[in-house]
Design a protein around this motif. Structure first.
Motif, short mmCIF file in Angstrom:
data_model
loop_
_atom_site.label_atom_id
_atom_site.label_comp_id
_atom_site.label_asym_id
_atom_site.label_seq_id
_atom_site.Cartn_x
_atom_site.Cartn_y
_atom_site.Cartn_z
N ARG A 318 0.88 -1.22 0.04
CA ARG A 318 0.10 0.20 -0.05
C ARG A 318 1.07 1.30 -0.01
N ARG A 614 -0.46 -3.03 8.73
CA ARG A 614 -1.35 -2.76 7.58
C ARG A 614 -1.28 -3.05 6.25
N VAL A 618 -3.17 -6.23 3.76
CA VAL A 618 -4.06 -6.18 2.44
C VAL A 618 -3.38 -7.02 1.45
N THR A 621 -6.57 -12.45 1.04
CA THR A 621 -7.82 -12.64 1.30
C THR A 621 -8.32 -13.49 2.05
N GLY A 629 -6.81 -8.43 10.06
CA GLY A 629 -7.30 -7.03 10.14
C GLY A 629 -8.21 -6.76 11.41
N THR A 647 -8.73 0.71 8.18
CA THR A 647 -8.35 -0.20 7.27
C THR A 647 -8.46 -1.62 7.78
N SER A 650 -12.22 -2.78 7.92
CA SER A 650 -12.69 -2.54 6.32
C SER A 650 -12.52 -3.76 5.53
N LEU A 651 -10.96 -4.32 5.72
CA LEU A 651 -10.58 -5.47 5.37
C LEU A 651 -11.24 -6.74 5.75
N LYS A 654 -14.81 -7.18 4.27
CA LYS A 654 -14.73 -7.91 2.93
C LYS A 654 -14.48 -9.39 2.95
#
Length: 881
Positions: A318, A614, A618, A621, A629, A647, A650-651, A654
């Motif tokens: 990121r 962080r 990301v 998954t 996360g 962050t 939110s991750l 998902k």
């Protein structure tokens, strides 16, 4: 005090005047929106057009850009004997839509027709349109801000301005008084034919007496149609400046690049005091940062301060956003604390950055930028400032003349660089062959030179290991990167097997800075062994210790860094060797284990690792990374790192949704609600809590239901809605009771105490806080005890029992001090101030409230400051009587 102007906001009000086709080829001058459907400019600018003749006004406002322009009024159309146009040299241009009606759908500025004539030198800024290349009709005009110094007023009434660079096409632009935040004059000429500096302007006091009445009538209303006019002006914040200058390279071994250095210097000189933005582009490792830093070192005496920030856009993780960079800069220059930064959104951070930069001549280097969005709010265009942007991509910031693309080094410079690092005792023919095989790429030459200097390998051995160069010199496509990897292969193969594992783990590590503890986890070896391996990489020139920050003696937090290209090569090898996924999975497990423990007083570890966590979170998954996360979110809340918490949650949301895990999705939404609530974004927080509640109820998760209900209760309580807050708290209590979450029930008990106090029911409030106090004592929870005692102090103080309140506040303050919670301690001091105010001791009350205010401001406790403001108002009212 100095005032900064955000040029970009005021550019909306500037227009350029030209004949068709409107592509800049027939550009004649500048103007600005002054009244509904009216543009103010100079008479000599529109001297090209007859009355009733249509021409174009080019603007950033679509409605204005589509309008047909005609001259409505103008002063005399001849020049005077002194080469100035006849007073007042003004014209009003009318904007007409397709039906011939006046086009009024545009913003309006603030005009100051009564601006007094200055009595001495003062700063004024002109906003104008000008060609980047005045000698070329193909050079499309751009909007600029130019600083002048008011000098005098002549017999006709013209203002004479000095110092600013007079640019062709600037006539008709607006001259702004920063202190009054309004347009005070119209720029109308340079100071004599061929003048290099200075200009002449017509003050707006010339309007009226039969000329420009519509504009004068508009100014008399004091109307400003859009907020960006007034918000474009920022006064300098009252903080001392400190440089934040921490590039990963130095100018120590910099050689050559004389042409490039001269071009940077020439652009600075040609700017004539204007802020200059320059871009340095090229592939990774070609020396962009080194050039920028060398230039900054050579020119440092020209500036009041320097700023450097690496956006880390090319590490495969990121990249920093503009908000990230602003947060880092504000803390670095001393304009905000880390806690303050967390509570500021992007626009507020940008405004504080401008306030800190006001009136300062700054040199700013933005390193490894890959999009203009990353520079949003960062560019300072004040007089005497300079900005350098390094990028691997073509980014046009201003005009193309200031975009410099770097090639590899010339052979002589490449040889000089090697000898600077490795010493001059090496045979010239061997050095020449090495730099040829290194493709004259600075990062490769420096890596091999350090290996030779450290006596890790002989120069002839490196040459033997390197293949013949491909014909790729000067290319900037991916094939060069592949060839660069070939150049590093010899360095890698000379490592011990364990050191190769270390290099691959170092490359797989997603953080810009890697700590020793996390590297040991990625290598799956003890910390002591990881340290030994990293020393091998340092000797080989493939890594370096980062000694800019202390680690408090914690060996796990020793920091390592390397050039982007080396890290990318390490990640490439990790992927080839099929251990990239394994390294990152081991690293994720390490962070999960550490985050799962109760560190209590270890915010230093989290602060050192948060950006890596962080960045790591990301990269995958899978379910494990969803857990990571969430853990990042929980610790981010604990240590006030709301950006990291957002962050993480939110991750996790998902991933949880993809996995179909409604219970965990509810927890992730609750975490996002917490972030929004702590930032004061109550509508967003309520929406997140309600979504979390629905999912938790569907999943049959009483803990999640309790959390969501408690969040809704806290929002209602902060809005002063006692009934709704109590209903949600009671529902949360029922949910926690059903799930056996006794510890969380204590939070609810304290919340119900605050609701009772909100209603004025002191007896019930005291009972609630006492119940919470006993429960926290039974659990040995010092935080819970301190907050319960503080709540008791607030309750009895509201009832006028000042002696008991003072005792409670002092007891909670002692406990907060012992825990190390300065905001909690300030809350207790705030309470003691209210006790003194209730007793009529106004002097002591002010002393205590000001002490609390200082602590709140230091830690940016915004909501506490709001409550304190009301108590200060009560104090001032009592003093007035």
């Amino acid at each position: 005090m100095s005032v900064s102007i955000d040029d970009l906001r005021l550019f909306r009000f500037v227009v350029r005047i030209e004949a068709d086709p409107g592509d800049g080829s027939a550009f004649v001058g500048s103007g600005f929106l002054a009244a509904p459907g009216l543009v103010l400019t100079c008479a000599h600018v529109v001297n090209w057009f007859e009355d009733g003749e249509s021409f174009r006004v080019v603007s950033a406002v679509p409605e204005v850009n589509a309008a047909r322009a005609v001259v409505s009024e103008r002063s005399a159309r001849e020049a005077g004997p002194d080469e100035l146009w006849a007073w007042p040299d003004l014209a009003v241009v009318e904007l007409l839509d397709a039906d011939g009606r006046r086009e009024t759908r545009h913003p309006l500025p603030r005009l100051d027709l009564g601006a007094p004539v200055p009595t001495g030198p003062v700063r004024r800024r002109a906003f104008i349109a000008a060609r980047p290349n005045p000698d070329s009709a193909a050079s499309v005009p751009v909007l600029r801000g130019v600083d002048f110094r008011w000098e005098s007023v002549d017999g006709q009434g013209f203002w004479w301005l000095a110092d600013g660079h007079a640019l062709p096409g600037m006539s008709g632009g607006m001259l702004v008084d920063p202190e009054r935040g309004a347009i005070c004059a119209v720029i109308n000429n340079s100071r004599g034919l061929g003048a290099a500096v200075g200009s002449v302007a017509t003050p707006l006091s010339a309007l009226g007496n039969g000329f420009g009445e519509a504009v004068r009538a508009q100014a008399a209303t004091g109307f400003s149609a859009v907020p960006e006019w007034d918000t474009a002006f920022t006064r300098r914040s009252d903080v001392p400046w400190r440089d934040t200058w921490n590039p990963g390279v130095t100018a120590r071994h910099f050689v050559g690049r004389t042409t490039e250095l001269q071009k940077l210097q020439d652009n600075l000189e040609k700017a004539g005091g204007l802020a200059v933005v320059q871009s340095i582009g090229g592939f990774g490792g070609v020396g962009k940062t080194a050039l920028a830093v060398a230039f900054a070192e050579r020119c440092r005496d020209r500036f009041d301060g320097r700023v450097f920030h690496d956006f880390e856009s090319y590490r495969g993780t990121r990249a920093d956003t503009a908000a990230d960079a602003l947060g880092s800069i504000l803390t670095g220059i001393g304009a905000a604390t880390p806690k303050e930064v967390e509570l500021l959104d992007h626009r507020a951070r940008a405004e504080r950055w401008r306030a800190a930069a006001v009136g300062r001549r700054l040199l700013m280097v933005w390193d490894n930028v890959d999009s203009l969005d990353q520079l949003d709010g960062l560019l300072i265009r004040s007089e005497g400032c300079a900005t350098i942007v390094t990028t691997r991509d073509v980014i046009r910031i201003d005009d193309a003349d200031r975009t410099l693309r770097l090639d590899v080094l010339q052979e002589a410079d490449a040889i000089a660089m090697f000898l600077e690092i490795a010493g001059d005792r090496h045979p010239l023919e061997q050095v020449t062959e090495l730099v040829r095989r290194d493709l004259y790429v600075p990062v490769l030459i420096a890596t091999h030179a350090r290996e030779v200097a450290n006596e890790e390998v002989a120069l002839e051995e490196i040459i033997e290991d390197l293949p013949e160069p491909a014909a790729v010199r000067g290319q900037t496509d991916p094939y060069l990167q592949r060839d660069v990897f070939d150049r590093l292969e010899g360095s890698y193969r000379r490592l011990e097997p364990e050191e190769r594992v270390a290099f691959r783990a170092f490359g797989a590590h997603p953080g810009a800075i890697a700590t020793l503890g996390s590297l040991a986890a990625a290598m799956e070896c003890p910390v002591r062994e990881a340290s030994r391996r990293m020393r091998g990489l340092i000797r080989a020139g493939l890594a370096e210790r980062d000694l800019n920050e202390t680690n408090g003696g914690d060996r796990d937090l020793r920091r390592y860094r390397a050039h982007d290209l080396l890290r990318v090569y390490g990640a490439h090898l990790a992927e080839v060797e099929d251990d990239l996924t394994g390294s990152r999975a081991a690293l994720a497990q390490y962070y999960l284990d550490r985050l799962g423990r109760d560190f209590g007083n270890r915010p230093d570890w989290f602060a050192a690792e948060v950006e890596t966590i962080r960045a790591l979170a990301v990269t995958d998954t899978t379910e494990k990374f969803g857990h990571l996360g969430r853990f990042l979110g929980y610790r981010g809340l604990r240590y006030s790192r709301y950006d990291a918490a957002e962050t993480g949650f939110s991750l996790a949301e998902k991933i949880d949704r993809v996995l179909g895990d409604g219970r965990r999705t509810g927890h992730s939404l609750w975490g996002q609600g917490e972030v929004a609530r702590l930032r004061g974004q109550f509508d967003e927080a309520e929406a997140k809590y309600r979504a979390a509640l629905q999912l938790s109820e569907t999943a049959g998760d009483p803990g999640g239901v309790g959390n969501a209900r408690r969040g809704l209760a806290e929002v209602a309580q902060m809005r002063g809605d006692a009934e709704r807050a109590e209903a949600h708290y009671l529902a949360a209590m029922d949910a926690y009771s059903e799930g056996g979450f006794t510890h969380r029930m204590i939070y609810v008990e304290r919340g119900l105490g605050r609701v009772a106090k909100l209603r004025g029911d002191v007896t019930l409030a005291v009972a609630r806080f006492n119940t919470a106090l006993e429960a926290s004592r039974s659990e040995g929870d010092d935080y819970g005890i301190a907050f319960a005692i503080l709540g008791l102090g607030d309750a009895v103080c509201a009832a006028g029992e000042f002696e008991a309140a003072e005792e409670r506040y002092r007891e909670s303050m002692d406990l907060f001090d012992r825990i190390g919670d300065p905001v909690g301690s300030a809350c207790a001091m705030h309470g003691l101030g209210n006790v003194a105010l209730g007793r009529g001791d106004r002097v002591l009350a002010r002393e205590r409230l000001e002490a609390a205010a200082e602590a709140y401001r230091k830690h940016h406790a915004a909501r506490n400051l709001e409550e304190l403001a009301a108590d200060f108002a009560r104090l001032e009212a009592s003093e007035a009587h």
